[in-house]
Scaffold this active site. Structure first.
Site, PDB file in Angstrom:
ATOM      1  N   SER A   1       0.826  -1.208   0.000  1.00  0.00           N
ATOM      2  CA  SER A   1       0.000   0.000   0.000  1.00  0.00           C
ATOM      3  C   SER A   1       0.858   1.254   0.000  1.00  0.00           C
ATOM      4  CB  SER A   1      -1.043   0.023   1.102  1.00  0.00           C
ATOM      5  OG  SER A   1      -2.041   0.976   0.758  1.00  0.00           O
TER       6      SER A   1
ATOM      7  N   HIS B   1       2.742  14.859   5.471  1.00  0.00           N
ATOM      8  CA  HIS B   1       2.558  16.280   5.190  1.00  0.00           C
ATOM      9  C   HIS B   1       3.058  17.005   6.430  1.00  0.00           C
ATOM     10  CE1 HIS B   1       0.166  15.099   1.751  1.00  0.00           C
ATOM     11  NE2 HIS B   1      -0.472  14.277   2.560  1.00  0.00           N
TER      12      HIS B   1
ATOM     13  N   CYS C   1      -1.239  -3.703   3.799  1.00  0.00           N
ATOM     14  CA  CYS C   1      -2.071  -4.883   3.575  1.00  0.00           C
ATOM     15  C   CYS C   1      -1.192  -6.115   3.759  1.00  0.00           C
ATOM     16  CB  CYS C   1      -2.634  -4.874   2.156  1.00  0.00           C
ATOM     17  SG  CYS C   1      -3.633  -3.429   1.789  1.00  0.00           S
TER      18      CYS C   1
END
EC number: 4.1.1.50
Length: 139
Positions: A63, A68, A83
């Site tokens: 994944s 940020h 996953c």
């Protein structure tokens, strides 16, 4: 109930402002966090904003990891979505907290793809990114 993956949503407060404003340091930290978690890195993209702030993504077979940053507030928002059973997203989270010298952190874990079935036919990870999961074809 079975889930296809775990999604950690982390908020890091009172981070080292220089560390979370250095695009190279942030990129290296996210890549290493993915590796420490046991993930397979397949791509990455990072950008430094002027006058400050970094956003980036590390794409993994299992994944992704994203970040940020708001150095002016000493804050970073991090997602670690994995996953499969062989990746531990908490290891990535713990490593990133340390690297960014986080004074306070919160983390929420969300199970993704919760399915009410006896067994999962396939749990994504590894080479399954291409849709070829050994003897099972996805899609």
């Amino acid at each position: 109930m079975k889930s296809l993956g775990k999604h950690l949503l982390a908020e890091y407060y009172r981070c080292d402002e220089n560390a979370i404003n250095d695009v190279q340091k942030v990129e290296e930290a996210l890549v290493k966090a993915a590796e420490i978690a046991g993930a397979t890195v397949i791509g990455k993209s990072f950008h430094r904003f002027e006058p400050y702030g970094v956003s980036g993504v590390v794409v993994i077979s299992e994944s992704h990891l994203t970040i940020h940053t708001w150095p002016e507030y000493g804050f970073a928002a991090v997602d670690v979505f994995t996953c499969g059973d062989h990746v531990d997203p908490m290891k990535a989270h713990e490593y990133l907290k340390e690297v960014f010298q986080t004074q306070n952190a919160t983390v929420e874990t969300i199970l993704r793809g919760v399915l009410n079935i006896p067994d999962l036919r396939h749990k994504p990870g590894g080479s399954c990114i291409t849709g070829n999961c050994g003897d099972k074809k996805i899609g």
